[in-house]
Design a protein around this motif. Structure first.
Motif, mmCIF file in Angstrom:
data_model
loop_
_atom_site.group_PDB
_atom_site.id
_atom_site.type_symbol
_atom_site.label_atom_id
_atom_site.label_comp_id
_atom_site.label_asym_id
_atom_site.label_seq_id
_atom_site.Cartn_x
_atom_site.Cartn_y
_atom_site.Cartn_z
ATOM 1 N N SER A 101 53.843 43.419 30.058
ATOM 2 C CA SER A 101 53.076 42.171 30.121
ATOM 3 C C SER A 101 53.534 41.177 29.069
ATOM 4 O O SER A 101 53.596 39.965 29.319
ATOM 5 N N THR A 102 53.888 41.678 27.893
ATOM 6 C CA THR A 102 54.323 40.797 26.811
ATOM 7 C C THR A 102 55.639 40.113 27.147
ATOM 8 O O THR A 102 55.806 38.908 26.950
ATOM 9 N N ILE A 103 56.583 40.872 27.665
ATOM 10 C CA ILE A 103 57.902 40.294 27.950
ATOM 11 C C ILE A 103 57.828 39.282 29.085
ATOM 12 O O ILE A 103 58.503 38.242 29.057
ATOM 13 N N PHE A 104 56.967 39.529 30.060
ATOM 14 C CA PHE A 104 56.860 38.590 31.175
ATOM 15 C C PHE A 104 56.145 37.309 30.745
ATOM 16 O O PHE A 104 56.504 36.212 31.179
ATOM 17 N N ALA A 105 55.134 37.443 29.886
ATOM 18 C CA ALA A 105 54.448 36.245 29.373
ATOM 19 C C ALA A 105 55.393 35.425 28.510
ATOM 20 O O ALA A 105 55.409 34.189 28.573
ATOM 21 N N ALA A 106 56.194 36.102 27.698
ATOM 22 C CA ALA A 106 57.167 35.405 26.860
ATOM 23 C C ALA A 106 58.198 34.682 27.717
ATOM 24 O O ALA A 106 58.611 33.558 27.401
ATOM 25 N N PHE A 107 58.611 35.303 28.803
ATOM 26 C CA PHE A 107 59.577 34.698 29.723
ATOM 27 C C PHE A 107 59.042 33.381 30.277
ATOM 28 O O PHE A 107 59.754 32.368 30.318
ATOM 29 N N ALA A 108 57.788 33.368 30.688
ATOM 30 C CA ALA A 108 57.189 32.144 31.239
ATOM 31 C C ALA A 108 57.146 31.042 30.182
ATOM 32 O O ALA A 108 57.453 29.873 30.476
ATOM 33 N N THR A 109 56.781 31.401 28.955
ATOM 34 C CA THR A 109 56.706 30.411 27.880
ATOM 35 C C THR A 109 58.082 29.832 27.561
ATOM 36 O O THR A 109 58.259 28.614 27.458
ATOM 37 N N VAL A 110 59.071 30.704 27.397
ATOM 38 C CA VAL A 110 60.417 30.246 27.035
ATOM 39 C C VAL A 110 61.022 29.418 28.164
ATOM 40 O O VAL A 110 61.744 28.441 27.907
ATOM 41 N N ARG A 111 60.736 29.756 29.408
ATOM 42 C CA ARG A 111 61.247 28.954 30.534
ATOM 43 C C ARG A 111 60.754 27.519 30.433
ATOM 44 O O ARG A 111 61.519 26.564 30.618
ATOM 45 N N ARG A 112 59.486 27.320 30.095
ATOM 46 C CA ARG A 112 58.946 25.964 29.944
ATOM 47 C C ARG A 112 59.603 25.249 28.770
ATOM 48 O O ARG A 112 59.929 24.055 28.849
ATOM 49 N N LEU A 146 59.601 26.861 18.356
ATOM 50 C CA LEU A 146 58.626 27.576 19.185
ATOM 51 C C LEU A 146 59.299 28.710 19.960
ATOM 52 O O LEU A 146 58.789 29.830 20.022
ATOM 53 N N ALA A 147 60.453 28.415 20.551
ATOM 54 C CA ALA A 147 61.152 29.416 21.367
ATOM 55 C C ALA A 147 61.684 30.570 20.524
ATOM 56 O O ALA A 147 61.899 31.672 21.040
ATOM 57 N N ALA A 148 61.892 30.337 19.221
ATOM 58 C CA ALA A 148 62.461 31.366 18.344
ATOM 59 C C ALA A 148 61.393 32.271 17.745
ATOM 60 O O ALA A 148 61.713 33.181 16.979
ATOM 61 N N ARG A 149 60.154 32.067 18.089
ATOM 62 C CA ARG A 149 59.089 32.896 17.522
ATOM 63 C C ARG A 149 59.205 34.341 18.014
ATOM 64 O O ARG A 149 59.772 34.607 19.071
ATOM 65 N N PRO A 150 58.623 35.280 17.270
ATOM 66 C CA PRO A 150 58.665 36.687 17.697
ATOM 67 C C PRO A 150 57.874 36.888 18.989
ATOM 68 O O PRO A 150 57.037 36.042 19.351
ATOM 69 N N GLU A 152 55.287 38.607 20.102
ATOM 70 C CA GLU A 152 53.833 38.516 20.129
ATOM 71 C C GLU A 152 53.368 37.068 20.011
ATOM 72 O O GLU A 152 52.372 36.666 20.616
ATOM 73 N N ALA A 153 54.095 36.276 19.221
ATOM 74 C CA ALA A 153 53.732 34.865 19.056
ATOM 75 C C ALA A 153 54.037 34.066 20.317
ATOM 76 O O ALA A 153 53.309 33.138 20.659
ATOM 77 N N LEU A 154 55.101 34.419 21.019
ATOM 78 C CA LEU A 154 55.457 33.690 22.237
ATOM 79 C C LEU A 154 54.363 33.801 23.297
ATOM 80 O O LEU A 154 54.189 32.904 24.118
ATOM 81 N N VAL A 155 53.636 34.892 23.274
ATOM 82 C CA VAL A 155 52.591 35.109 24.272
ATOM 83 C C VAL A 155 51.399 34.189 24.043
ATOM 84 O O VAL A 155 50.682 33.838 24.974
#
Length: 278
Positions: A101-112, A146-150, A152-155
């Motif tokens: 769940s964490t990696i998929f949420a991070a993926f959505a954030t970084v895509r934006r 923002l994109a370089a955050r760890p 857990e922060a990306l989520v």
């Protein structure tokens, strides 16, 4: 004659998907429903039936004939490899289900965030937007932080991402106005419903088409130099012979969802025509 034709920068070169360094994130994280773009249903966070053990698509060369055109128009803008290799250090959802769940949420954030970086890089390539270049660089640096955050922060950066998006959009709009000022009489059709519009051969130089709905529009031979196409929906639009050489804020998924031919002139940063254009 339209000016400010941008050239690819290192920033946008880095925002290109490299599936060999990803873990098939778009093939797992994203949902889709059976439609004209997909041959079957797939819920979010479930691997596509065509995803192989090496995270490659088993039917990649046949996606369109098999009714999976939606896959051919998606572009993560480099978010997949960033999340896989940088944020998660090469760990994958398959080998470590606890991070799914964490990696998929991070993926959505970084895509934006990467989409914002693409637009900001485009504006920075425009000489006539020079009065805003310092502000654009600062905005890009903020997005990169923002994109370089760890992981857990990306989520949990959704609110910051949205705030940065609103701020960047305002800045991008100002840059667009500077670039398009050479065409003061250009049409302003921001957010307009132009579904199926007959615009063959239209002079749309410098037009504001931000967020315009151009699904299925006939844009054959249209002059779209310096037109602002940010967030415009071009699915099914016919761009055969159209000139988008200096159009602002064009991203790969927009042209991939449209139709075109060898005469269509795209912004240099986009690279070759989509393969399915023939």
């Amino acid at each position: 004659m339209a000016t400010d034709r941008p050239t690819p920068t290192d920033a946008r070169t880095a925002l290109r998907a490299d599936c060999s360094r990803c873990a098939g994130l778009c093939c797992v994280a994203l949902p889709f429903a059976r439609s004209s773009e997909f041959a079957f249903d797939k819920p979010a966070e479930q691997p596509c039936r065509n995803l192989a053990d090496d995270f490659r698509c088993r039917v990649h060369a046949e996606l369109r004939p098999l009714g999976m055109t939606g896959c051919t128009t998606f572009d993560c803008l480099g978010a997949g490899q960033h999340v896989t290799q940088v944020a998660f250090g090469g760990r994958t959802w398959r080998e470590d289900p606890s991070i799914t769940s964490t990696i998929f949420a991070a993926f959505a954030t970084v895509r934006r965030l990467h989409e914002l970086l693409w637009y900001l890089a485009d504006a920075l390539d425009r000489p006539t937007a020079a009065p805003l270049h310092d502000a654009l660089r600062e905005a890009a640096a903020d997005v990169e932080r923002l994109a370089a955050r760890p992981p857990e922060a990306l989520v949990v950066v959704d609110q910051e991402t949205a705030a940065r998006g609103r701020s960047s959009d305002e800045l991008l709009g100002r840059a667009s106005a500077l670039v398009r000022a050479v065409h003061p009489a250009a049409p302003r059709r921001s957010g307009t419903d132009l579904v199926g519009a007959r615009l063959r051969g239209a002079d749309l130089r410098g037009a504001d088409l931000t967020g315009a709905l151009l699904l299925g529009a006939d844009l054959r031979g249209a002059d779209l130099r310096l037109a602002d196409l940010r967030y415009a929906d071009l699915r099914g639009a016919d761009l055969s012979g159209a000139d988008l050489s200096s159009a602002l804020y064009v991203v790969g998924p927009q042209v991939a969802g449209a139709r075109g031919d060898a005469r269509t002139v795209l912004p240099p940063a986009l690279g070759p025509h989509p393969a399915h254009w023939g």
